[in-house]
Design a protein around this motif. Sequence first.
Motif, PDB file in Angstrom:
ATOM      1  N   PHE A 117       0.839  -1.204   0.000  1.00 39.98           N
ATOM      2  CA  PHE A 117       0.000   0.000   0.000  1.00 39.98           C
ATOM      3  C   PHE A 117       0.870   1.249   0.000  1.00 39.98           C
ATOM      4  O   PHE A 117       0.639   2.196  -0.777  1.00 39.98           O
ATOM      5  N   LEU A 118       1.894   1.273   0.853  1.00 38.04           N
ATOM      6  CA  LEU A 118       2.768   2.438   0.934  1.00 38.04           C
ATOM      7  C   LEU A 118       3.568   2.625  -0.353  1.00 38.04           C
ATOM      8  O   LEU A 118       3.789   3.762  -0.791  1.00 38.04           O
ATOM      9  N   LYS A 119       3.984   1.528  -0.979  1.00 35.82           N
ATOM     10  CA  LYS A 119       4.685   1.632  -2.261  1.00 35.82           C
ATOM     11  C   LYS A 119       3.780   2.251  -3.322  1.00 35.82           C
ATOM     12  O   LYS A 119       4.204   3.136  -4.084  1.00 35.82           O
ATOM     13  N   ALA A 120       2.540   1.794  -3.377  1.00 36.87           N
ATOM     14  CA  ALA A 120       1.595   2.316  -4.372  1.00 36.87           C
ATOM     15  C   ALA A 120       1.292   3.782  -4.105  1.00 36.87           C
ATOM     16  O   ALA A 120       1.213   4.605  -5.039  1.00 36.87           O
ATOM     17  N   LEU A 121       1.110   4.127  -2.825  1.00 36.70           N
ATOM     18  CA  LEU A 121       0.842   5.525  -2.473  1.00 36.70           C
ATOM     19  C   LEU A 121       2.030   6.405  -2.831  1.00 36.70           C
ATOM     20  O   LEU A 121       1.860   7.517  -3.363  1.00 36.70           O
ATOM     21  N   ILE A 154       8.570   3.334   6.431  1.00 33.81           N
ATOM     22  CA  ILE A 154       7.748   4.323   5.736  1.00 33.81           C
ATOM     23  C   ILE A 154       8.640   5.058   4.732  1.00 33.81           C
ATOM     24  O   ILE A 154       9.680   5.609   5.109  1.00 33.81           O
ATOM     25  N   PRO A 155       8.283   5.029   3.439  1.00 34.11           N
ATOM     26  CA  PRO A 155       9.100   5.725   2.430  1.00 34.11           C
ATOM     27  C   PRO A 155       9.327   7.185   2.815  1.00 34.11           C
ATOM     28  O   PRO A 155       8.425   7.843   3.355  1.00 34.11           O
ATOM     29  N   ASN A 157      -0.702  -6.745  -6.067  1.00 37.02           N
ATOM     30  CA  ASN A 157      -0.728  -5.991  -7.322  1.00 37.02           C
ATOM     31  C   ASN A 157      -0.544  -4.496  -7.045  1.00 37.02           C
ATOM     32  O   ASN A 157      -1.515  -3.745  -6.924  1.00 37.02           O
ATOM     33  N   ILE A 158       0.698  -4.065  -6.951  1.00 35.20           N
ATOM     34  CA  ILE A 158       0.982  -2.681  -6.573  1.00 35.20           C
ATOM     35  C   ILE A 158       0.430  -1.698  -7.604  1.00 35.20           C
ATOM     36  O   ILE A 158      -0.106  -0.639  -7.250  1.00 35.20           O
ATOM     37  N   GLN A 159       0.529  -2.040  -8.867  1.00 39.26           N
ATOM     38  CA  GLN A 159       0.028  -1.142  -9.916  1.00 39.26           C
ATOM     39  C   GLN A 159      -1.478  -0.934  -9.773  1.00 39.26           C
ATOM     40  O   GLN A 159      -1.975   0.194  -9.905  1.00 39.26           O
ATOM     41  N   THR A 171      -3.950   2.315  -8.879  1.00 36.48           N
ATOM     42  CA  THR A 171      -5.138   2.680  -9.670  1.00 36.48           C
ATOM     43  C   THR A 171      -6.345   2.929  -8.780  1.00 36.48           C
ATOM     44  O   THR A 171      -7.069   3.920  -8.950  1.00 36.48           O
ATOM     45  N   ILE A 172      -6.596   2.031  -7.821  1.00 35.82           N
ATOM     46  CA  ILE A 172      -7.791   2.220  -6.988  1.00 35.82           C
ATOM     47  C   ILE A 172      -7.596   3.382  -6.006  1.00 35.82           C
ATOM     48  O   ILE A 172      -8.570   4.044  -5.623  1.00 35.82           O
ATOM     49  N   LEU A 173      -6.347   3.668  -5.620  1.00 33.76           N
ATOM     50  CA  LEU A 173      -6.103   4.857  -4.805  1.00 33.76           C
ATOM     51  C   LEU A 173      -6.452   6.119  -5.590  1.00 33.76           C
ATOM     52  O   LEU A 173      -7.054   7.054  -5.049  1.00 33.76           O
ATOM     53  N   GLU A 174      -6.081   6.139  -6.864  1.00 31.42           N
ATOM     54  CA  GLU A 174      -6.435   7.276  -7.732  1.00 31.42           C
ATOM     55  C   GLU A 174      -7.947   7.410  -7.842  1.00 31.42           C
ATOM     56  O   GLU A 174      -8.504   8.518  -7.746  1.00 31.42           O
TER      57      GLU A 174
END
Length: 404
Positions: A241-245, A270-271, A353-355, A359-362
């Motif tokens: 989740f953090l990677k995708a964010l 945390i990035p 599925n990070i990609q 997408t769903i965060l967007e």
Amino acid sequence: MKKNILIISIYYPPIQSIASNRIHSFAKYLNKEKYNVYVHTLSAQEVQKEDENITLHRVDNNVFFKPLLFKKRTNKLLHYSKVIYNKFVNYFFEDEYRGWTSQSLATLSSLIKEKEIDIILSTFAPAAPHRVALELKKEFPHLKWIADMRDEMSQGIGLAHKIKVKYEALEKDIFQYANAVTSVSKPLVDEFASLSQNSNIIFREIRNGYDFELQENENDNAAFTITYTGNFYGERNPINFLKALNNLLEKDKSKKIAVKLVGVKTHFEIPEALVGKISVIASVEHTKAIQIMRESDALLLVHPANGRKGIFTGKLFEYLATLKPIIALVDEEDVAAELIYEANAGYVCDNANIQKIETILEEAYQEWSQKRKRTFNKDVILKHHRKEQALRLEKLIDELVDER
């Protein structure tokens, strides 16, 4: 004439857990005009106000090596130390609650006679309540026995061979003597039914749920606020989740996003780009956690696919009841995803599925930024209030009683 029901469980308030909540809701919401409810459980050190409509009966687990209960959230080291110790106790002792089992059998026979108990309901895990119920059923064959399974027994993933064999033997006895078996999802119910050769047993799904009223909150947060409540452990962690964010914000740094992790121990990195956007909040009282969820714009659910089916996770039902979109990183072909879609309650993606997570965060961000009002299927959500699940139990009890 009222029927008398005895509920047998290790977990019960003041212990704080989904298991306690499930059993307490049964005792709380069963119709007291139809049933006298007795609960037999483990002794508790904390003094609490008891429900006057429920008769509580507690005994100790007086043995030297006994399991440590997770009564509240603790630090990571203490939590995992308890886990390791409990695995040791469970492996080396036939019944880790043998002291409680012994005292229960010594006292419940007289209670069944005195109170003219008609129905017993025992719940797993641990196995001790089923062991007690089994012996009571043998002693009092007229009793209707409901064996409640919150988790798999012999089919659980990662069981030591010795434990699996022990559970298989107990399951065999349950399928021989029980009148009904309940579990928290249809896949688990179907799995138990497939293991039984007894065509007379009733198998029934009784899900977990939430225990507060639906309430819509119109928030005006300066940033899109995503909240996660509970803890992370093992594969259930926020790393993807953090990677995708992080990827999302690298592409558009103008996005205003804040994440609240409530009751979480940060045993993950945390990035750097997200420092300042992630708030780690210490454990709070349950009512405060619900308030924080209601004040959020979306709720994060993380439960990676692991081969098991029929896994809702207890917090899903409370998330649904807050009427906030859920960002669910779960098995896309399991029951949690199905329920979220049915309730029109958010976005679903496999945690690996990070990609797609990006997408769903967007999509969730755009829903918030454009102030689109989501139409939840409240009829579906309302069916998961704890009192509705207790009604399902009542119907099962009535079926069993009518068999006489």
